[in-house]
Design a protein around this motif. Structure first.
Motif, PDB file in Angstrom:
ATOM      1  N   LYS A 146      46.434  78.147  42.355  1.00  0.00           N
ATOM      2  CA  LYS A 146      46.087  76.930  41.476  1.00  0.00           C
ATOM      3  C   LYS A 146      45.155  76.050  42.725  1.00  0.00           C
ATOM      4  O   LYS A 146      44.306  74.911  42.135  1.00  0.00           O
ATOM      5  N   LEU A 147      45.698  75.949  44.100  1.00  0.00           N
ATOM      6  CA  LEU A 147      45.471  75.105  44.540  1.00  0.00           C
ATOM      7  C   LEU A 147      44.132  75.463  45.264  1.00  0.00           C
ATOM      8  O   LEU A 147      43.194  74.858  45.315  1.00  0.00           O
ATOM      9  N   PHE A 148      44.215  76.870  45.306  1.00  0.00           N
ATOM     10  CA  PHE A 148      43.113  77.281  45.851  1.00  0.00           C
ATOM     11  C   PHE A 148      42.170  77.089  44.410  1.00  0.00           C
ATOM     12  O   PHE A 148      40.487  76.920  45.125  1.00  0.00           O
ATOM     13  N   ALA A 149      41.798  77.242  43.367  1.00  0.00           N
ATOM     14  CA  ALA A 149      41.184  76.913  42.660  1.00  0.00           C
ATOM     15  C   ALA A 149      40.425  75.397  42.895  1.00  0.00           C
ATOM     16  O   ALA A 149      39.166  74.936  42.146  1.00  0.00           O
ATOM     17  N   LEU A 150      41.085  74.291  43.408  1.00  0.00           N
ATOM     18  CA  LEU A 150      40.466  73.312  43.767  1.00  0.00           C
ATOM     19  C   LEU A 150      39.523  73.258  44.375  1.00  0.00           C
ATOM     20  O   LEU A 150      38.906  72.172  44.586  1.00  0.00           O
ATOM     21  N   LEU A 151      39.338  74.133  45.428  1.00  0.00           N
ATOM     22  CA  LEU A 151      37.865  74.237  46.733  1.00  0.00           C
ATOM     23  C   LEU A 151      36.584  75.061  45.810  1.00  0.00           C
ATOM     24  O   LEU A 151      36.798  75.484  44.914  1.00  0.00           O
ATOM     25  N   PRO A 152      36.219  74.209  46.524  1.00  0.00           N
ATOM     26  CA  PRO A 152      34.297  75.193  46.044  1.00  0.00           C
ATOM     27  C   PRO A 152      34.701  76.082  46.372  1.00  0.00           C
ATOM     28  O   PRO A 152      35.315  76.891  46.999  1.00  0.00           O
ATOM     29  N   LEU A 153      33.759  76.829  45.656  1.00  0.00           N
ATOM     30  CA  LEU A 153      33.201  78.250  45.681  1.00  0.00           C
ATOM     31  C   LEU A 153      32.541  78.550  46.779  1.00  0.00           C
ATOM     32  O   LEU A 153      33.092  79.515  47.818  1.00  0.00           O
ATOM     33  N   MET A 198      40.129  85.485  46.369  1.00  0.00           N
ATOM     34  CA  MET A 198      39.766  84.003  46.606  1.00  0.00           C
ATOM     35  C   MET A 198      39.590  82.924  45.029  1.00  0.00           C
ATOM     36  O   MET A 198      39.174  82.856  45.068  1.00  0.00           O
ATOM     37  N   GLU A 199      38.642  84.033  44.424  1.00  0.00           N
ATOM     38  CA  GLU A 199      36.966  83.220  43.544  1.00  0.00           C
ATOM     39  C   GLU A 199      38.367  83.160  42.178  1.00  0.00           C
ATOM     40  O   GLU A 199      37.372  82.474  41.269  1.00  0.00           O
ATOM     41  N   ALA A 200      38.930  84.136  41.965  1.00  0.00           N
ATOM     42  CA  ALA A 200      39.323  84.454  40.897  1.00  0.00           C
ATOM     43  C   ALA A 200      40.283  82.767  40.541  1.00  0.00           C
ATOM     44  O   ALA A 200      40.232  82.707  38.788  1.00  0.00           O
ATOM     45  N   GLY A 201      41.517  82.587  41.110  1.00  0.00           N
ATOM     46  CA  GLY A 201      41.388  81.299  40.829  1.00  0.00           C
ATOM     47  C   GLY A 201      41.140  79.776  40.052  1.00  0.00           C
ATOM     48  O   GLY A 201      40.904  79.179  38.811  1.00  0.00           O
ATOM     49  N   ALA A 202      39.653  80.402  40.517  1.00  0.00           N
ATOM     50  CA  ALA A 202      39.135  78.454  40.262  1.00  0.00           C
ATOM     51  C   ALA A 202      38.192  79.046  39.369  1.00  0.00           C
ATOM     52  O   ALA A 202      37.560  78.677  38.160  1.00  0.00           O
ATOM     53  N   ILE A 203      37.840  80.489  38.775  1.00  0.00           N
ATOM     54  CA  ILE A 203      37.193  81.257  37.510  1.00  0.00           C
ATOM     55  C   ILE A 203      38.120  81.024  36.537  1.00  0.00           C
ATOM     56  O   ILE A 203      37.314  81.114  35.837  1.00  0.00           O
ATOM     57  N   TRP A 204      39.670  81.324  36.593  1.00  0.00           N
ATOM     58  CA  TRP A 204      40.547  81.220  35.910  1.00  0.00           C
ATOM     59  C   TRP A 204      40.762  79.540  35.193  1.00  0.00           C
ATOM     60  O   TRP A 204      40.904  79.289  34.135  1.00  0.00           O
ATOM     61  N   ARG A 205      41.363  79.123  36.246  1.00  0.00           N
ATOM     62  CA  ARG A 205      41.095  77.191  36.067  1.00  0.00           C
ATOM     63  C   ARG A 205      40.376  76.528  35.042  1.00  0.00           C
ATOM     64  O   ARG A 205      40.731  75.549  34.958  1.00  0.00           O
ATOM     65  N   ASN A 206      39.088  76.671  35.654  1.00  0.00           N
ATOM     66  CA  ASN A 206      37.924  75.956  35.048  1.00  0.00           C
ATOM     67  C   ASN A 206      37.262  76.277  33.669  1.00  0.00           C
ATOM     68  O   ASN A 206      37.570  77.581  33.641  1.00  0.00           O
ATOM     69  N   SER A 207      36.158  75.681  33.123  1.00  0.00           N
ATOM     70  CA  SER A 207      36.069  75.439  32.600  1.00  0.00           C
ATOM     71  C   SER A 207      34.722  76.923  31.999  1.00  0.00           C
ATOM     72  O   SER A 207      34.119  76.849  33.214  1.00  0.00           O
ATOM     73  N   TRP A 208      34.912  76.826  30.965  1.00  0.00           N
ATOM     74  CA  TRP A 208      32.909  77.798  31.113  1.00  0.00           C
ATOM     75  C   TRP A 208      31.873  77.425  30.990  1.00  0.00           C
ATOM     76  O   TRP A 208      31.074  77.661  32.280  1.00  0.00           O
ATOM     77  N   GLU A 209      32.034  75.265  30.779  1.00  0.00           N
ATOM     78  CA  GLU A 209      30.874  75.236  31.294  1.00  0.00           C
ATOM     79  C   GLU A 209      30.493  74.960  33.411  1.00  0.00           C
ATOM     80  O   GLU A 209      29.634  75.028  33.562  1.00  0.00           O
ATOM     81  N   TRP A 210      31.999  75.352  33.658  1.00  0.00           N
ATOM     82  CA  TRP A 210      31.628  74.846  35.709  1.00  0.00           C
ATOM     83  C   TRP A 210      31.139  76.610  35.459  1.00  0.00           C
ATOM     84  O   TRP A 210      30.395  76.118  36.495  1.00  0.00           O
ATOM     85  N   LEU A 211      31.627  77.529  34.589  1.00  0.00           N
ATOM     86  CA  LEU A 211      31.598  78.665  35.142  1.00  0.00           C
ATOM     87  C   LEU A 211      29.936  79.256  35.376  1.00  0.00           C
ATOM     88  O   LEU A 211      29.029  80.129  36.093  1.00  0.00           O
ATOM     89  N   ASP A 212      28.998  78.738  34.193  1.00  0.00           N
ATOM     90  CA  ASP A 212      28.206  79.085  33.644  1.00  0.00           C
ATOM     91  C   ASP A 212      27.619  78.526  34.666  1.00  0.00           C
ATOM     92  O   ASP A 212      25.948  78.424  34.962  1.00  0.00           O
TER      93      ASP A 212
END
Length: 295
Positions: free
Chosen positions: A11-18, A75-89
């Protein structure tokens, strides 16, 4: 207490830029190599087997790169799980073969997508679900709190997760018969009771799942491969035609086509494949035994 640490870190790493997550992953991968632990040994052995044309120095370099890329995926997994599709797209900088996927889907027979452990496979499911309803198999994580986090991250949007049992297989059949998308991780060594055939993968005999062959033969679905290559600024989605042999009624021919489809993806970005997995294990006694090292 220990069950809480991993979910909290994710959850913490998900807050960081890709980009920053990739720098951390590359650093961890270099440390991983220097420790020369189990993962480094497995990676080195797999690359030695699959790339005999490379010199020992080139094999070592590819192994080092693979460890870094796998650490980046983690390292990228959390950001992908926690963010929206719009962010990932917004992080998908280009889509190669998107029209191929949509054409196959328009045929109405369902599309079976082979998504190997290549690039960042966590990106593939949300992308597929943005095109049509997706059903994918899910193997629970031992840590219950981590399992809940992963399952929530993978189940959002337009995705149904199928358990790795008979009920889950029936879900896959129904999804294909309904004309939607089914996602399969095709490069996992099947369990003893799950059905497998020995077929070549990257020039080596590998125990390979027969589930894909069964799904194709029973539903008449279309098949393609898909992976998310890590590139500057984000990801490149790649959809490719499966090897034609995968449609064969002969099971061994079809399974060989499955492995050829995965290999075609791997060859386009070899360092981004998960060579840290014991792909050449559980072979019958008449085949060579690998991974005999300790540690």
């Amino acid at each position: 207490m220990k069950d809480n640490i991993a979910p909290l870190l994710v959850k913490l790493f998900a807050l960081l830029p890709l980009g920053f997550l990739r720098v951390i992953g590359a650093t961890l991968g270099r440390c991983w190599w220097l420790v020369n632990g189990r993962a480094a040994k497995i990676t080195t052995e797999n690359i030695r087997l699959c790339f005999p044309q490379l010199s020992p120095a080139e094999q070592r370099l590819l192994a080092k790169q693979s460890l870094q890329e796998t650490a980046k995926t983690a390292m990228e997994a959390g950001a992908i799980w926690r963010n929206s599709w719009e962010w990932l797209d917004s992080k998908i900088v280009t889509k190669e073969g998107d029209d191929l996927l949509r054409r196959k889907l328009a045929e109405g027979k369902g599309v079976l997508v082979l998504a190997p452990h290549h690039g960042n496979w966590e990106v593939v499911a949300p992308y597929l679900a943005s095109v049509a309803r997706l059903t994918a198999m899910y193997q629970p994580v031992e840590n219950p709190k981590m399992d809940a986090l992963v399952l929530a991250g993978r189940s959002k949007l337009n995705i149904s997760m199928a358990p790795t049992n008979r009920k889950g297989v029936m879900m896959l059949f129904k999804a294909l018969q309904g004309g939607t998308i089914v996602g399969i991780l095709p490069d996992q060594v099947p369990a003893a009771d799950a059905g497998g055939e020995v077929a070549p993968f990257m020039g080596q005999p590998a125990l390979t799942m027969t589930l894909v062959h069964g799904l194709i033969q029973r539903t008449g679905c279309a098949v393609c491969s898909c992976y998310a290559e890590r590139v500057a600024g984000g990801f490149k989605m790649v959809v490719m035609e499966a090897d034609p042999a995968i449609y064969s009624e002969d099971q061994l021919t079809s399974v060989a086509g499955l492995n050829a489809s995965v290999a075609a993806c791997v060859q386009r970005a070899p360092a981004q494949y998960q060579w840290e997995y014991k792909r050449f294990r559980r072979l019958p006694p008449e085949y060579p035994k690998h991974y005999r090292f300790k540690g």
